[in-house]
Design a protein around this motif. Structure first.
Motif, PDB file in Angstrom:
ATOM      1  N   THR A 156       5.502   6.096  -6.570  1.00  0.00           N
ATOM      2  CA  THR A 156       4.098   5.488  -5.943  1.00  0.00           C
ATOM      3  C   THR A 156       3.954   4.340  -5.726  1.00  0.00           C
ATOM      4  N   GLN A 157       4.582   3.286  -6.364  1.00  0.00           N
ATOM      5  CA  GLN A 157       4.269   2.036  -5.985  1.00  0.00           C
ATOM      6  C   GLN A 157       5.112   1.556  -5.021  1.00  0.00           C
ATOM      7  N   GLY A 158       6.298   2.175  -4.952  1.00  0.00           N
ATOM      8  CA  GLY A 158       7.166   1.953  -3.708  1.00  0.00           C
ATOM      9  C   GLY A 158       6.544   2.286  -2.464  1.00  0.00           C
ATOM     10  N   ALA A 159       5.968   3.424  -2.605  1.00  0.00           N
ATOM     11  CA  ALA A 159       5.246   3.923  -1.439  1.00  0.00           C
ATOM     12  C   ALA A 159       4.135   3.000  -0.886  1.00  0.00           C
ATOM     13  N   PHE A 160       3.357   2.604  -1.854  1.00  0.00           N
ATOM     14  CA  PHE A 160       2.401   1.437  -1.488  1.00  0.00           C
ATOM     15  C   PHE A 160       2.929   0.246  -0.872  1.00  0.00           C
ATOM     16  N   LYS A 161       4.129  -0.249  -1.347  1.00  0.00           N
ATOM     17  CA  LYS A 161       4.722  -1.433  -0.809  1.00  0.00           C
ATOM     18  C   LYS A 161       5.122  -1.096   0.477  1.00  0.00           C
ATOM     19  N   ARG A 162       5.335   0.053   0.947  1.00  0.00           N
ATOM     20  CA  ARG A 162       5.813   0.453   2.262  1.00  0.00           C
ATOM     21  C   ARG A 162       4.731   0.463   3.120  1.00  0.00           C
ATOM     22  N   LEU A 163       3.589   0.823   2.519  1.00  0.00           N
ATOM     23  CA  LEU A 163       2.170   0.783   3.429  1.00  0.00           C
ATOM     24  C   LEU A 163       1.640  -0.490   3.448  1.00  0.00           C
TER      25      LEU A 163
ATOM     26  N   THR B  91       0.345  -2.833   7.002  1.00  0.00           N
ATOM     27  CA  THR B  91      -1.049  -3.332   6.836  1.00  0.00           C
ATOM     28  C   THR B  91      -1.142  -4.965   7.203  1.00  0.00           C
ATOM     29  N   VAL B  92      -2.296  -4.929   8.296  1.00  0.00           N
ATOM     30  CA  VAL B  92      -2.626  -6.454   8.601  1.00  0.00           C
ATOM     31  C   VAL B  92      -4.097  -6.598   8.252  1.00  0.00           C
ATOM     32  N   VAL B  93      -4.305  -8.084   8.179  1.00  0.00           N
ATOM     33  CA  VAL B  93      -5.766  -8.517   7.869  1.00  0.00           C
ATOM     34  C   VAL B  93      -6.433  -8.829   9.214  1.00  0.00           C
ATOM     35  N   LYS B  94      -7.496  -8.162   9.444  1.00  0.00           N
ATOM     36  CA  LYS B  94      -8.452  -8.665  10.428  1.00  0.00           C
ATOM     37  C   LYS B  94      -9.852  -8.719  10.086  1.00  0.00           C
ATOM     38  N   ASP B  95     -10.408  -9.722  10.402  1.00  0.00           N
ATOM     39  CA  ASP B  95     -11.971 -10.067   9.932  1.00  0.00           C
ATOM     40  C   ASP B  95     -12.159 -10.028   8.370  1.00  0.00           C
ATOM     41  N   ASN B  96     -10.855 -10.306   7.775  1.00  0.00           N
ATOM     42  CA  ASN B  96     -10.676 -10.390   6.470  1.00  0.00           C
ATOM     43  C   ASN B  96     -10.922  -9.148   5.736  1.00  0.00           C
TER      44      ASN B  96
ATOM     45  N   LEU C  95      -7.202 -12.731   2.098  1.00  0.00           N
ATOM     46  CA  LEU C  95      -6.294 -11.550   1.885  1.00  0.00           C
ATOM     47  C   LEU C  95      -4.936 -11.678   2.191  1.00  0.00           C
ATOM     48  N   ASP C  96      -4.009 -11.253   1.433  1.00  0.00           N
ATOM     49  CA  ASP C  96      -2.600 -11.128   1.905  1.00  0.00           C
ATOM     50  C   ASP C  96      -2.140  -9.940   1.274  1.00  0.00           C
TER      51      ASP C  96
END
Length: 276
Positions: free
Chosen positions: A189-196, A200-205, A252-253
């Motif tokens: 599950t953690q591996g899947a979250f890392k892939r996601l 994922t990008v940050v827009k408008d924080n 956010l990062d």
């Protein structure tokens, strides 16, 4: 009837026959494949070892083996087929459907089988080989024999994709499993979250996921929903804070979120919250 009309009629008849022959050939292949899986028999040589090491009867082992094989076949994804064919999941599905296959695993086995022949397999293998040559350079690609199995091995060797293995967790089954299996499920599950997070990008924080389905990164839809739920919930917290504190900002990062460690209790709670 004119000579040209005869030629057209003959061509149409030949085309129809070839189509019918191909469909029959594929239907027979799938029937033979299923029969081979369902009629699995434990060899006499293995029977003594099974009784000694697994403490299982031959019938118990056979039933479990068939069930496990069927589960893997039924859950084999277009993502995984696409990796072998060097295509996206959607392109792999179109390719398989074009040749009469509605399930990715049957198409893969059809291509890998040394007993299957014909122009369909030849064309698909040629296309895969050309994609491999185009991407990695013909001179640098080594294919050790002219069979599909070796071509797929060459694809894996040259692609070295970190998303090659499909991640899926049966939460309802694992909750009754051993602690070791629960730890593995949490890690997956953690591996899947890392892939996601890598998509994922940050827009408008706020976090924005750039894909729409888990299959695009080799994870099940349940794991995709869990990851998306976690990110959406974080976004809602940020939005709520800004309503009371207009100047509230967080740098956010997505890479920082990867540092969070999941255990079984937490991932099962995520499953109940976002999926169940």
């Amino acid at each position: 009837m004119k000579h040209s009309h005869y030629l057209i009629l003959i061509a149409l008849l030949l085309s129809a026959c070839n189509s019918y022959d191909h469909e029959s050939y594929i239907a027979q292949f799938k029937a033979d494949f299923d029969n081979e899986i369902n009629s699995y028999q434990v060899s006499a040589q293995d029977s003594v070892r099974l009784l000694k090491e697994n403490k299982q009867s031959i019938q118990e082992f056979r039933t479990e083996k068939i069930a496990n094989d069927r589960f893997y076949i039924d859950n084999y994804s277009w993502y995984q087929l696409g990796k072998n064919l060097m295509l996206s999941p959607e392109e792999a599905k179109v390719e398989a459907n074009k040749y009469g296959f509605s399930h990715p695993y049957y198409f893969l086995e059809f291509l890998k089988s040394e007993n299957t022949k014909g122009p369909v397999k030849k064309q698909v293998m040629k296309d895969v080989r050309n994609r491999l040559y185009e991407k990695h350079g013909k001179d640098s690609v080594e294919i050790y024999a002219c069979i599909a199995k070796n071509l797929f091995q060459a694809v894996k060797r040259h692609e070295k994709s970190k998303y090659y293995f499909f991640l899926k967790v049966d939460f309802e089954k694992v909750k009754y499993a051993s602690d070791k299996q629960k730890r593995v499920a949490a890690q997956m599950t953690q591996g899947a979250f890392k892939r996601l997070l890598e998509k994922t990008v940050v827009k408008d924080n706020l976090y924005h996921i750039t894909i729409t389905k888990g299959e695009e990164i080799g994870i099940s839809e349940d794991l995709f929903v869990i990851g998306k739920g976690l990110l959406d919930e974080s976004n809602q917290r940020f939005i709520k804070m800004r309503k009371t504190q207009p100047n509230y900002m967080v740098d956010l990062d997505p890479s920082q979120a990867r540092l969070v460690n999941f255990d079984w209790d937490s991932v099962y709670s995520f499953y109940k919250r976002y999926v169940k």
